[in-house]
Design an enzyme around this catalytic site. Structure first.
Site, mmCIF file in Angstrom:
data_model
loop_
_atom_site.group_PDB
_atom_site.id
_atom_site.type_symbol
_atom_site.label_atom_id
_atom_site.label_comp_id
_atom_site.label_asym_id
_atom_site.label_seq_id
_atom_site.Cartn_x
_atom_site.Cartn_y
_atom_site.Cartn_z
ATOM 1 C CG LEU A 8 -37.923 39.642 -0.741
ATOM 2 C CD1 LEU A 8 -36.821 38.797 -0.035
ATOM 3 C CD2 LEU A 8 -39.327 39.320 -0.522
ATOM 4 N N GLY A 9 -37.919 44.070 -1.246
ATOM 5 C CA GLY A 9 -37.736 45.455 -1.305
ATOM 6 C C GLY A 9 -36.634 46.104 -2.234
ATOM 7 N N GLY A 23 -33.774 49.439 -2.075
ATOM 8 C CA GLY A 23 -33.115 50.859 -1.518
ATOM 9 C C GLY A 23 -32.410 51.667 -2.327
ATOM 10 N N GLY A 24 -31.481 52.401 -1.838
ATOM 11 C CA GLY A 24 -30.892 53.517 -2.567
ATOM 12 C C GLY A 24 -30.332 53.072 -4.115
ATOM 13 C CG PHE A 25 -27.070 53.491 -5.118
ATOM 14 C CD1 PHE A 25 -27.264 54.229 -6.154
ATOM 15 C CD2 PHE A 25 -26.613 53.900 -3.768
ATOM 16 C CE1 PHE A 25 -26.974 55.455 -5.932
ATOM 17 C CE2 PHE A 25 -26.155 55.465 -3.664
ATOM 18 C CZ PHE A 25 -26.560 56.240 -4.909
ATOM 19 C CD GLU A 28 -33.825 45.666 -8.416
ATOM 20 O OE1 GLU A 28 -34.386 46.966 -8.694
ATOM 21 O OE2 GLU A 28 -34.007 44.863 -9.146
ATOM 22 C CB VAL A 29 -33.608 42.444 -1.260
ATOM 23 C CG1 VAL A 29 -33.361 41.139 -0.760
ATOM 24 C CG2 VAL A 29 -32.486 43.375 -0.555
ATOM 25 C CE LYS A 37 -28.176 45.645 -0.013
ATOM 26 N NZ LYS A 37 -27.556 45.798 1.273
ATOM 27 C CG ASP A 75 -27.013 51.083 10.289
ATOM 28 O OD1 ASP A 75 -27.331 51.856 10.981
ATOM 29 O OD2 ASP A 75 -27.202 50.843 9.435
#
Length: 544
Positions: free
Chosen positions: A238-239, A241-243, A245-246, A261, A362
């Site tokens: 799906l996506g 990130g930095g460290f 992945e989903v 995740k 956040d």
């Protein structure tokens, strides 16, 4: 004891033994029947297990087959769109190679059409200027003849050029009307081209996002439909990130889709850095797992994959986040924006009513997921697209603060121990105050974030530091200077919405409402409750 008594006792004992033997035989028979039933049930259970396992295997096979078809279709669609919408091209810059984006032929065609329209407009303007010189005067034929004589005198050869021949009033207005119509047609064509260009840009954004997703999916070590923890089948990325992945996954045990995740630690990290990352992730899990609210993404499970990776399993939400929707559609109508804010405040109210309360810290459009149930203007061809008229869910509790008795005081709040973290556009001024002691925060941090998100939904830009980077916001003290919010004249927004935003973005935290106060704000109440309160206030004033 006589022989008769002995014989009687013997007969009695024999009878009792016979009865016991009969009872034992009966119990043995019952036991045998029970054992047969148990064995039958065990066989039935085994058959059910085999059937369930077959169903799971079939489900797994069908899901993998469907996933492979979707992956193939996504890659085929990207290949078709490369020439039309554009692609990343590797180009040499000095001694290194970089990937630059190059637009496709659809953009080139639109630009050519816009250039053609600009040229035609300029040509019509020139023709109108020439036509304006030929405009007949109201003085009639005498004026026309004098104008003709003047044109002859101005001509070096003493002759009247054919183009300078004066026009009658009918001829002039006829040509003027034709040029006006041509200008109107070009203006309409240019407007249509602008709309088509906006639509193409939206398609390009989706195309670029899909290209990056496919590239990350191909590079992932979890791209081959692995089953994690003997129950979670990974289907597609799906996506990334930095460290982490989903992945979109399927829970084979509970028969539901889930978002998996996967946190991957760098093998080169030192042990203390790994321990700190794991501690942070487990802290998020411990906060998130206790939350149970329809406007908050549920966290189901967490487990270790290997020494350098672990996985958190969350509720799967169809659709994109609010940030992507705003990038595609710029802004939202007030009605839809208010609905998103109402649901977000409802979730925050729950976070502040549980014990101990939680500050999200956040809150931003990227952490607000839009549910499916409609078709997005950006991509109406794909089913299951996001809809701003549906339900929302907030996610990502990585920076959350627990307001327990040990750290939080109702009078002054709690220390901000993670100053510098977060997304600066959505944080209030008190988070940027630097001093000997850490700043004090409360749920009013989330109230400020709600105001920024609402403003961005309505106007398509952030109220403070819109075009600035996070570093520039720090350097220029943008948020510390955000004493007053300014509203553009367009689009039109109700005064009630503006006042609600002003209350959320109150500079002094002592004057700013907290989450529970904000949840009772008149702007968020249903119209029936507003009218009821208005009638009560009116009656009380009349009695006074």
């Amino acid at each position: 004891m006589t022989s008769q008594q002995l014989e009687a006792l013997e007969n009695k004992s024999t009878c009792e033994l016979a009865k016991k033997d009969a009872a034992i035989d009966k119990l043995e028979l019952v036991s045998f029947e029970v054992m047969k039933q148990v064995q039958s049930h065990q066989k039935q259970v085994e058959r059910h297990k085999e059937t369930i396992q077959k169903c799971i295997n079939i489900t797994k096979m069908l899901l993998i087959e469907k996933s492979n078809l979707e992956k193939k279709s996504a890659r085929q669609r990207c290949m078709e769109n490369r020439l039309r919408l554009g692609q990343f091209v590797t180009q040499r810059q000095g001694a290194s190679f970089v990937e630059n984006w190059v637009d496709g032929y659809a953009f080139a065609d639109l630009i050519k059409q816009q250039e053609r329209i600009t040229q035609e407009r300029e040509e019509i303007e020139k023709q109108r200027k020439v036509l304006g010189k030929k405009k007949p005067t109201s003085s009639g034929s005498s004026a026309i003849s004098s104008k003709s004589n003047k044109a002859v005198k101005e001509n070096n050869e003493g002759f009247l050029r054919p183009n300078d021949k004066p026009l009658t009033a009918t001829e002039f207005y006829e040509q003027d009307e034709i040029m006006k119509l041509r200008q109107a047609a070009l203006k309409k064509e240019d407007t249509d081209l602008q709309l088509e260009l906006e639509k193409l840009e939206q398609e390009r954004n989706i195309h670029i996002r899909e290209l990056k997703r496919i590239h990350s999916e191909d590079a992932s070590r979890f791209n081959n439909h692995q089953i994690l923890n003997d129950r979670y089948l990974l289907l597609s990325l799906l996506g990334k990130g930095g460290f982490s992945e989903v992945h979109k996954g399927f829970d084979l045990k509970d028969q539901r889709y889930a978002a998996c995740k996967i946190h991957q630690l760098n093998k080169d990290w030192k042990d203390d850095k790994k321990a700190n990352y794991i501690k942070h992730a487990l802290r998020e899990y411990n906060i998130h797992k206790q939350l149970d609210h329809p406007r908050i993404v549920h966290l189901y499970d967490v487990f270790e994959i290997d020494n350098n990776s672990f996985c958190t399993v969350m509720e799967y939400c169809e659709g994109n986040d609010l940030d992507f929707y705003l990038k595609q559609n710029k802004c939202l109508p007030e009605k839809e924006s208010r609905s998103i804010v109402m649901q977000t405040v409802n979730a925050l109210k729950y976070l502040n009513e549980i014990k101990p309360p939680v500050i999200h810290y956040d809150l931003k459009p990227g952490n607000i997921l839009l549910g499916s149930g409609g078709f997005s203007k950006a991509d109406s061809s794909q089913q299951g697209s996001v809809s701003v008229s549906g339900e929302i869910k907030i996610t990502d509790f990585g920076l959350s603060k627990v307001m327990d008795d040990e750290n939080y005081s109702p009078d002054c709040g709690m220390d901000l121990t993670s100053q510098g973290a977060g997304t600066y556009w959505y944080l209030p001024p008190e988070c940027f105050v630097v001093g000997k002691e850490p700043p004090k925060i409360s749920s009013k941090v989330d109230v400020w974030s709600v105001g920024v998100i609402f403003y961005q939904c309505l106007y398509g830009k952030k109220p403070f530091g819109h075009n600035l980077s996070q570093a520039a916001i720090l350097e220029e003290n943008t948020i510390l200077k955000a004493t007053e919010v300014m509203f553009p004249s367009k689009p039109l927004v109700s005064n009630e919405a503006k006042n609600f935003i002003r209350r959320c973005l109150t500079y002094k935290k002592d004057d700013r409402p907290d989450v529970l106060t904000l949840s009772a704000d008149d702007y968020l109440k249903p119209p029936t409750l507003k009218s009821k309160k208005f009638s009560e206030d009116s009656s009380s004033q009349s009695s006074l």
